[in-house]
Design a protein around this motif. Structure first.
Motif, mmCIF file in Angstrom:
data_model
loop_
_atom_site.group_PDB
_atom_site.id
_atom_site.type_symbol
_atom_site.label_atom_id
_atom_site.label_comp_id
_atom_site.label_asym_id
_atom_site.label_seq_id
_atom_site.Cartn_x
_atom_site.Cartn_y
_atom_site.Cartn_z
ATOM 1 N N GLU A 173 0.822 -1.204 0.000
ATOM 2 C CA GLU A 173 0.000 0.000 0.000
ATOM 3 C C GLU A 173 0.864 1.265 0.000
ATOM 4 O O GLU A 173 2.011 1.247 0.433
ATOM 5 C CB GLU A 173 -0.915 0.021 1.241
ATOM 6 N N ALA A 174 0.243 2.364 -0.477
ATOM 7 C CA ALA A 174 0.903 3.659 -0.406
ATOM 8 C C ALA A 174 0.647 4.318 0.945
ATOM 9 O O ALA A 174 1.456 5.100 1.428
ATOM 10 C CB ALA A 174 0.400 4.567 -1.533
ATOM 11 N N HIS A 175 -0.510 4.000 1.531
ATOM 12 C CA HIS A 175 -0.904 4.633 2.788
ATOM 13 C C HIS A 175 -1.514 3.604 3.732
ATOM 14 O O HIS A 175 -2.166 2.659 3.296
ATOM 15 C CB HIS A 175 -1.945 5.732 2.542
ATOM 16 N N ARG A 176 -1.317 3.874 4.999
ATOM 17 C CA ARG A 176 -1.958 3.070 6.041
ATOM 18 C C ARG A 176 -2.907 3.954 6.834
ATOM 19 O O ARG A 176 -2.479 4.959 7.414
ATOM 20 C CB ARG A 176 -0.921 2.478 6.995
ATOM 21 N N THR A 177 -4.171 3.584 6.818
ATOM 22 C CA THR A 177 -5.186 4.348 7.533
ATOM 23 C C THR A 177 -5.815 3.460 8.592
ATOM 24 O O THR A 177 -6.200 2.321 8.315
ATOM 25 C CB THR A 177 -6.267 4.844 6.548
ATOM 26 N N VAL A 178 -5.887 3.972 9.801
ATOM 27 C CA VAL A 178 -6.487 3.223 10.901
ATOM 28 C C VAL A 178 -7.745 3.941 11.366
ATOM 29 O O VAL A 178 -7.741 5.160 11.550
ATOM 30 C CB VAL A 178 -5.503 3.076 12.083
ATOM 31 N N LEU A 179 -8.814 3.182 11.507
ATOM 32 C CA LEU A 179 -10.049 3.703 12.092
ATOM 33 C C LEU A 179 -10.084 3.318 13.562
ATOM 34 O O LEU A 179 -9.836 2.167 13.903
ATOM 35 C CB LEU A 179 -11.268 3.057 11.417
ATOM 36 N N ALA A 180 -10.401 4.273 14.401
ATOM 37 C CA ALA A 180 -10.625 3.978 15.817
ATOM 38 C C ALA A 180 -11.965 4.609 16.170
ATOM 39 O O ALA A 180 -12.096 5.826 16.147
ATOM 40 C CB ALA A 180 -9.509 4.565 16.663
ATOM 41 N N SER A 181 -12.950 3.779 16.474
ATOM 42 C CA SER A 181 -14.275 4.345 16.736
ATOM 43 C C SER A 181 -14.364 4.811 18.186
ATOM 44 O O SER A 181 -13.743 4.224 19.087
ATOM 45 C CB SER A 181 -15.371 3.322 16.441
ATOM 46 N N VAL A 182 -15.148 5.859 18.401
ATOM 47 C CA VAL A 182 -15.286 6.384 19.762
ATOM 48 C C VAL A 182 -15.968 5.364 20.674
ATOM 49 O O VAL A 182 -15.815 5.424 21.893
ATOM 50 C CB VAL A 182 -16.055 7.726 19.766
ATOM 51 N N ALA A 183 -16.688 4.420 20.079
ATOM 52 C CA ALA A 183 -17.368 3.398 20.883
ATOM 53 C C ALA A 183 -16.391 2.418 21.518
ATOM 54 O O ALA A 183 -16.725 1.714 22.467
ATOM 55 C CB ALA A 183 -18.375 2.640 20.019
ATOM 56 N N GLU A 184 -15.158 2.373 20.979
ATOM 57 C CA GLU A 184 -14.176 1.418 21.494
ATOM 58 C C GLU A 184 -13.463 1.915 22.741
ATOM 59 O O GLU A 184 -12.787 1.151 23.421
ATOM 60 C CB GLU A 184 -13.115 1.130 20.420
ATOM 61 N N GLY A 185 -13.529 3.221 22.980
ATOM 62 C CA GLY A 185 -12.771 3.788 24.090
ATOM 63 C C GLY A 185 -11.515 4.471 23.589
ATOM 64 O O GLY A 185 -10.948 4.082 22.566
ATOM 65 N N ALA A 186 -11.087 5.491 24.319
ATOM 66 C CA ALA A 186 -9.974 6.334 23.869
ATOM 67 C C ALA A 186 -8.609 5.700 24.102
ATOM 68 O O ALA A 186 -7.590 6.256 23.701
ATOM 69 C CB ALA A 186 -10.043 7.688 24.577
ATOM 70 N N ASP A 187 -8.605 4.541 24.754
ATOM 71 C CA ASP A 187 -7.310 3.955 25.132
ATOM 72 C C ASP A 187 -6.718 3.021 24.082
ATOM 73 O O ASP A 187 -5.660 2.443 24.283
ATOM 74 C CB ASP A 187 -7.441 3.206 26.463
ATOM 75 N N LYS A 188 -7.384 2.852 22.948
ATOM 76 C CA LYS A 188 -6.899 1.873 21.970
ATOM 77 C C LYS A 188 -5.522 2.219 21.401
ATOM 78 O O LYS A 188 -4.684 1.324 21.241
ATOM 79 C CB LYS A 188 -7.920 1.680 20.840
#
Ligand code: MG
Length: 254
Positions: A173-188
């Protein structure tokens, strides 16, 4: 990392082409793991450097192939349920006519996400990894051959939902994008730093839920800044569209 997940079981990997052709077997270059077995049959897996070295060679081939075609690939990663497919559906719909987006969908089973993205107008290859917990460069190579993406387009590789193993595998890949949903908690980000460390872009998703949660967006953003100083952080809601224009700008830039 893959000690108990069974992801070396390449026999279960299937690839569903955009034409709905019979699933093809995909060779899985994860088998270079060194396995040992105790009396109960539990496996301990040591991920050797040569595994990733082998994957890296194939990933570079993918990268060269994509570059020669003028196609940008984005490796989209998150835990299961963070909203990768929902964001992609909205993105494909909103950018119709502006950007050709092809999708490689990674899931252990089903073509549910491929069906959704096809309905959103995308050409899609679904890779079912069986017991595997991530996509690797060999799977992506075969999927790219089926996708045949046109010059100037973007291929989004929606990785298997998992904040651990996908971080290790370069797909070309040219880019790595990570999704972190607010439902998971801010500590991920602090709990799974390897995933966030290599990200160019972190999308904090489902921000429409913020009024109902104790999610500390400032803390999360600060943590990501410490773990991955170069990463851009964009809060988005695929439901309301908030923040999506910035994500589209990022995706559209050459
Ligand atoms: Mg999905």
């Amino acid at each position: 990392m893959c000690g108990t997940c069974g992801c070396s079981d390449g026999a279960n990997i299937r690839l569903l082409t955009p034409e709905g052709a019979e699933p093809a077997q995909v060779s899985h270059h994860h088998g270079d793991h060194t396995h040992s077995h105790d009396d109960e049959g539990d496996r301990t897996v040591v991920l050797q450097e040569k595994v990733l070295a082998r994957n890296d060679v194939l990933a570079q081939q993918n990268r060269d192939w994509l570059q020669a075609r003028g196609v940008r690939a984005v490796n989209l990663m998150s835990s299961p349920g963070a909203g990768k497919t929902t964001l992609l559906e909205r993105t494909a719909t909103d950018l119709a006519g502006q950007l050709v987006i092809s999708v490689i969908e990674g899931d252990q089973e089903t073509a549910l996400d491929a069906d959704r993205m096809r309905r959103a107008g995308c050409r899609v290859v679904q890779v079912n990894t069986g017991t595997g917990c991530h996509l690797d460069a060999a799977m992506v190579s075969q999927a790219l051959q089926s996708l045949d993406p046109p010059a100037g387009s973007v291929v989004v590789i929606e990785n298997v939902g998992n904040l651990v193993c996908p971080a290790l595998f370069d797909l070309g890949e040219a880019h790595r994008t990570v999704l972190a949903s607010v439902a998971e908690g801010a500590d991920k980000p602090v709990k799974y730093p390897h995933m966030f460390r290599t990200a160019d872009l972190v999308l904090v998703s489902k921000t429409d839920l913020l009024p109902h949660l104790d999610f500390d967006l400032g803390r999360c953003t600060a943590d990501i800044g410490r773990i991955s100083p170069g990463a851009q952080v964009l809060p988005v809601s695929a439901r309301t569209g908030d923040g999506c224009l910035k994500w589209y700008d990022w995706l559209l830039r050459p």
